[in-house]
Write an enzyme that holds these catalytic residues in place. Structure first.
Site, PDB file in Angstrom:
ATOM      1  N   VAL A 141      79.312 -57.712 -54.031  1.00  0.00           N
ATOM      2  CA  VAL A 141      78.838 -56.341 -54.181  1.00  0.00           C
ATOM      3  C   VAL A 141      80.008 -55.782 -53.035  1.00  0.00           C
ATOM      4  CG1 VAL A 141      76.926 -55.166 -54.057  1.00  0.00           C
ATOM      5  CG2 VAL A 141      77.830 -56.390 -52.387  1.00  0.00           C
TER       6      VAL A 141
ATOM      7  N   TYR B 195      78.558 -56.931 -37.181  1.00  0.00           N
ATOM      8  CA  TYR B 195      76.920 -56.603 -37.237  1.00  0.00           C
ATOM      9  C   TYR B 195      76.810 -54.830 -36.857  1.00  0.00           C
ATOM     10  CZ  TYR B 195      72.623 -57.329 -39.072  1.00  0.00           C
ATOM     11  OH  TYR B 195      71.672 -56.869 -39.977  1.00  0.00           O
TER      12      TYR B 195
ATOM     13  N   LYS C  22      76.470 -52.244 -39.154  1.00  0.00           N
ATOM     14  CA  LYS C  22      75.387 -51.079 -39.224  1.00  0.00           C
ATOM     15  C   LYS C  22      74.804 -49.801 -39.169  1.00  0.00           C
ATOM     16  CE  LYS C  22      73.119 -54.761 -42.008  1.00  0.00           C
ATOM     17  NZ  LYS C  22      72.820 -54.657 -43.396  1.00  0.00           N
TER      18      LYS C  22
HETATM   19  P1  NAP Z   1      68.688 -63.428 -46.836  1.00  0.00           P
HETATM   20  O1  NAP Z   1      67.588 -63.262 -46.825  1.00  0.00           O
HETATM   21  O2  NAP Z   1      69.442 -63.843 -46.737  1.00  0.00           O
HETATM   22  O3  NAP Z   1      68.800 -61.952 -48.140  1.00  0.00           O
HETATM   23  C1  NAP Z   1      70.146 -61.597 -48.140  1.00  0.00           C
HETATM   24  C2  NAP Z   1      70.487 -61.388 -49.772  1.00  0.00           C
HETATM   25  O4  NAP Z   1      71.895 -60.628 -49.850  1.00  0.00           O
HETATM   26  C3  NAP Z   1      69.940 -62.552 -50.582  1.00  0.00           C
HETATM   27  O5  NAP Z   1      69.297 -61.513 -51.843  1.00  0.00           O
HETATM   28  C4  NAP Z   1      71.595 -62.492 -51.233  1.00  0.00           C
HETATM   29  O6  NAP Z   1      71.737 -63.082 -52.205  1.00  0.00           O
HETATM   30  C5  NAP Z   1      72.686 -60.878 -51.213  1.00  0.00           C
HETATM   31  N1  NAP Z   1      73.886 -61.219 -50.248  1.00  0.00           N
HETATM   32  C6  NAP Z   1      74.814 -61.323 -49.590  1.00  0.00           C
HETATM   33  N2  NAP Z   1      75.729 -61.325 -49.897  1.00  0.00           N
HETATM   34  C7  NAP Z   1      75.566 -60.220 -51.289  1.00  0.00           C
HETATM   35  C8  NAP Z   1      77.093 -60.415 -51.537  1.00  0.00           C
HETATM   36  N3  NAP Z   1      78.060 -60.486 -50.934  1.00  0.00           N
HETATM   37  N4  NAP Z   1      76.921 -59.575 -52.592  1.00  0.00           N
HETATM   38  C9  NAP Z   1      75.479 -59.877 -53.524  1.00  0.00           C
HETATM   39  N5  NAP Z   1      74.461 -59.917 -52.927  1.00  0.00           N
HETATM   40  C10 NAP Z   1      74.600 -60.202 -51.030  1.00  0.00           C
HETATM   41  O7  NAP Z   1      68.254 -61.820 -45.757  1.00  0.00           O
HETATM   42  P2  NAP Z   1      67.178 -60.674 -45.363  1.00  0.00           P
HETATM   43  O8  NAP Z   1      66.704 -60.300 -44.327  1.00  0.00           O
HETATM   44  O9  NAP Z   1      66.337 -59.792 -46.453  1.00  0.00           O
HETATM   45  O10 NAP Z   1      68.406 -59.262 -45.394  1.00  0.00           O
HETATM   46  C11 NAP Z   1      68.395 -57.727 -45.837  1.00  0.00           C
HETATM   47  C12 NAP Z   1      68.922 -56.555 -45.292  1.00  0.00           C
HETATM   48  O11 NAP Z   1      68.332 -57.320 -44.447  1.00  0.00           O
HETATM   49  C13 NAP Z   1      70.728 -56.953 -44.656  1.00  0.00           C
HETATM   50  O12 NAP Z   1      71.584 -55.962 -45.003  1.00  0.00           O
HETATM   51  C14 NAP Z   1      70.264 -57.533 -43.631  1.00  0.00           C
HETATM   52  O13 NAP Z   1      71.574 -57.094 -42.998  1.00  0.00           O
HETATM   53  C15 NAP Z   1      69.016 -56.614 -42.965  1.00  0.00           C
HETATM   54  N6  NAP Z   1      68.721 -56.558 -41.663  1.00  0.00           N
HETATM   55  C16 NAP Z   1      67.907 -58.153 -41.926  1.00  0.00           C
HETATM   56  C17 NAP Z   1      67.031 -58.033 -41.078  1.00  0.00           C
HETATM   57  C18 NAP Z   1      66.647 -59.151 -40.489  1.00  0.00           C
HETATM   58  O14 NAP Z   1      66.223 -60.303 -39.336  1.00  0.00           O
HETATM   59  N7  NAP Z   1      65.981 -60.209 -41.436  1.00  0.00           N
HETATM   60  C19 NAP Z   1      67.064 -57.441 -39.283  1.00  0.00           C
HETATM   61  C20 NAP Z   1      67.804 -56.120 -39.870  1.00  0.00           C
HETATM   62  C21 NAP Z   1      68.376 -56.141 -41.206  1.00  0.00           C
HETATM   63  P3  NAP Z   1      72.888 -64.145 -52.818  1.00  0.00           P
HETATM   64  O15 NAP Z   1      72.744 -64.988 -51.596  1.00  0.00           O
HETATM   65  O16 NAP Z   1      72.495 -64.663 -53.786  1.00  0.00           O
HETATM   66  O17 NAP Z   1      74.120 -63.459 -52.722  1.00  0.00           O
END
Ligand code: NAP
Length: 259
Positions: free
Chosen positions: A66, A164, A168
């Protein structure tokens, strides 16, 4: 349950092949929504599609980075070709900030890379999809749901993670602006702000006793969230039930920010 029946709807979930995004895709699929999962890894995409095969929903995956505008535009066109319409988009793809580098040592390249995925990537995703929704509204079929996965970090002082947090916080403002601009077209725009959630992104933290001992007492629910904690909000935001709910930043953090 009919209020949350998503039969006939189509949703894009970026980063839908794992973590929070996969839980969103699975929840929508269980309600009958067709889902298009975008991620960089073909292997993770295939595994996610296989896991969703039991839902009977139509599932489509696309390799898409993306941070590259042309890839998001092509993925939008490919999704429209596969499903004929896009009713909702969960712009959820994101990368972590690391949390180790002091602000004064942060390189410009590092800053740009994170913004390229976490903020620009959302714009790249939403622009062609909202264009489609705006056209549909003009053609008499007004309905759209756009949701960005922001973070509690956008509200808190997150030391060594300024890039980050700033990206956000930019998402919160972006979604409010999009909400106001598109409300009369039946398109709602909201941000979800997760707290500490068990995913690959936080795997390092979960194994860090010092960190866990410091954070856990500050989470009133006394556990990290899990991806399934986002199933309900995803179905609600995709459904007709949320038609009057727009411009919000919805915190899902086990009470952390209230404590
Ligand atoms: P995750 O398991 O690492 O998932 C991240 C996802 O984003 C993966 O499916 C990855 O797929 C995809 N991705 C990363 N870079 C990309 C790119 N350039 N283009 C397309 N897809 C991409 O982490 P998550 O915790 O579920 O994170 C999901 C969202 O929640 C993120 O925006 C993160 O900032 C937010 N968030 C997470 C937490 C937490 O505690 N986990 C807290 C607050 C916010 P590929 O590797 O196949 O690209």
């Amino acid at each position: 349950m009919s209020m949350f029946d998503l039969s006939g709807r189509v949703a894009v979930i970026t980063g839908g092949n794992g973590g929070i995004g996969f839980a969103i895709a699975e929840a929508l699929a269980r309600q009958g929504c067709a889902v298009s999962i975008w991620g960089r890894s073909a292997e993770k995409n295939a595994a996610a599609a296989a896991s969703l095969s039991a839902t009977d929903a139509r599932v489509h995956t696309l390799v898409c980075d993306v941070s590259q505008r042309d890839q998001a535009e092509k993925a939008t066109a490919d999704t429209l070709e596969a499903f004929g319409r896009i009713d909702g988009c969960f712009a959820n793809a994101g990368i972590g900030g690391g949390g180790r580098t002091p602000f004064v040592e942060r390189t410009g390249e590092d800053w740009r890379q994170l913004f390229g995925v976490n903020l620009d990537g959302v714009v790249h995703t939403l622009q062609p999809i909202v264009r489609h929704m705006v056209k549909r509204a003009a053609d008499g079929d007004a309905f759209g749901r756009i949701v960005a996965t922001s973070s509690m970090a956008s509200l808190f002082g997150t030391a060594r993670n300024e890039h980050y947090a700033a990206a956000k916080a930019g998402l919160n403002a972006l979604m409010k602006a999009l909400a106001v601009e598109h409300a009369r077209l039946g398109i709602t725009a909201n941000a979800i702000l997760p707290g500490w959630i068990e995913t690959d992104m936080t795997a390092g933290l979960q194994g860090n006793d010092k960190f866990m001992n410091a954070v856990m007492p500050r989470i009133p629910v006394r556990r990290f969230g899990n991806p399934g904690d986002f199933s309900g909000i995803a179905v609600y935001l995709m459904s007709a039930a949320s038609s009057y709910h727009t411009g919000d930043c919805i915190v899902i953090d086990g009470g952390y920010s209230a404590f």
